[in-house]
Enzyme design. Structure first.
Site, PDB file in Angstrom:
ATOM      1  CE  LYS A  14     -25.715 -18.621  15.981  1.00  0.00           C
ATOM      2  NZ  LYS A  14     -24.601 -19.571  16.172  1.00  0.00           N
ATOM      3  NE  ARG A  89     -27.398 -24.046  12.295  1.00  0.00           N
ATOM      4  CZ  ARG A  89     -27.699 -23.512  13.477  1.00  0.00           C
ATOM      5  NH1 ARG A  89     -28.700 -22.668  13.608  1.00  0.00           N
ATOM      6  NH2 ARG A  89     -26.999 -23.837  14.541  1.00  0.00           N
ATOM      7  NE  ARG A 128     -24.884 -24.219  24.228  1.00  0.00           N
ATOM      8  CZ  ARG A 128     -24.971 -23.853  22.942  1.00  0.00           C
ATOM      9  NH1 ARG A 128     -25.203 -22.597  22.629  1.00  0.00           N
ATOM     10  NH2 ARG A 128     -24.811 -24.727  21.985  1.00  0.00           N
ATOM     11  NE  ARG A 134     -28.603 -26.569  22.628  1.00  0.00           N
ATOM     12  CZ  ARG A 134     -28.285 -25.636  21.740  1.00  0.00           C
ATOM     13  NH1 ARG A 134     -28.417 -24.358  22.050  1.00  0.00           N
ATOM     14  NH2 ARG A 134     -27.840 -25.975  20.556  1.00  0.00           N
ATOM     15  NE  ARG A 146     -24.462 -28.289  17.746  1.00  0.00           N
ATOM     16  CZ  ARG A 146     -24.435 -27.844  19.004  1.00  0.00           C
ATOM     17  NH1 ARG A 146     -24.094 -28.658  19.984  1.00  0.00           N
ATOM     18  NH2 ARG A 146     -24.728 -26.601  19.262  1.00  0.00           N
TER      19      ARG A 146
END
Ligand code: ADP
Length: 190
Positions: A14, A89, A128, A134, A146
């Protein structure tokens, strides 16, 4: 104003796709994840509360992100519309968004949903993690949480937006350019 929702599981791409979309269609990008990370970096009270939840792979309370969204709508001008990335969400967030927009007689223009299989979510987030560092990308347990949070709380929105007639699904498997082309083909219709 146009209101586009960029939907999809964590790691679907996204954020990557949002950059090209905002440029091509003159939109303001609102990423609730990025706004929350900014609060965390600034060490605010809100950031401190959000940090603990985010690092467990949980969602932050609906009211927190709803407030952020409404604030962005009020303060940003000079664009054709907004691109919501990572919001809504949950079903209550989707209903709150409809209510916020109804105040100015507006509604969601389209939901653009990028779909990838669960196995790919793990693979992409691990990639990532190496680049962005992160905290919520750091362990398989957090990522699995998640993914579960997505299936339990966010996936029901597919039916919500299908019923509203604004849902458009795109295959997120392919190169960045291939996925971008598919998105532009949908966006060009609105
Ligand atoms: P990703 O798309 O990879 O899941 P985001 O940057 O969108 O990552 O979000 C990171 C985290 O921020 C989420 O896992 C969640 O804890 C929190 N968050 C972001 N958006 C929302 C939201 N709309 N409602 C609740 N929590 C959110």
């Amino acid at each position: 104003m146009k209101y586009y929702i960029l939907f999809g599981p964590p790691g679907a791409g996204k954020g990557t796709q949002a950059t090209a979309m905002v440029e091509k269609y003159n939109l303001h990008h609102i990423s609730t994840g990025a706004l929350l990370r900014k609060e965390i970096a600034a060490g605010t009270e809100l950031g401190l509360q959000a940090k603990a939840l985010i690092e467990q792979g949980c969602l932050v309370p609906d009211e927190v992100v709803e407030g952020m969204i409404e604030n962005e709508f009020k303060t940003v001008s000079g664009v054709e519309g907004f691109l919501l990335d990572g919001f809504p969400r949950t079903l209550p967030q989707a209903e709150a968004l409809d209510q916020i927009l109804a105040k100015t007689s507006e509604k969601v223009t389209a939901t653009v949903s990028i779909m990838i299989p669960d196995e790919m979510i793990m693979e992409r987030i691990k990639g990532r993690a190496l680049k962005e560092g992160r905290a919520d990308d750091a362990s398989e347990d957090i990522i699995n949480n998640r993914i579960a949070t997505y299936h339990n709380q966010t996936e029901p929105l597919i039916e919500y937006y299908n019923n509203a007639g604004t849902y458009n699904e795109i295959d997120g498997v392919g190169t960045i350019e291939e996925v971008q082309e598919r998105i532009f083909t949908v966006m060009d219709k609105f």
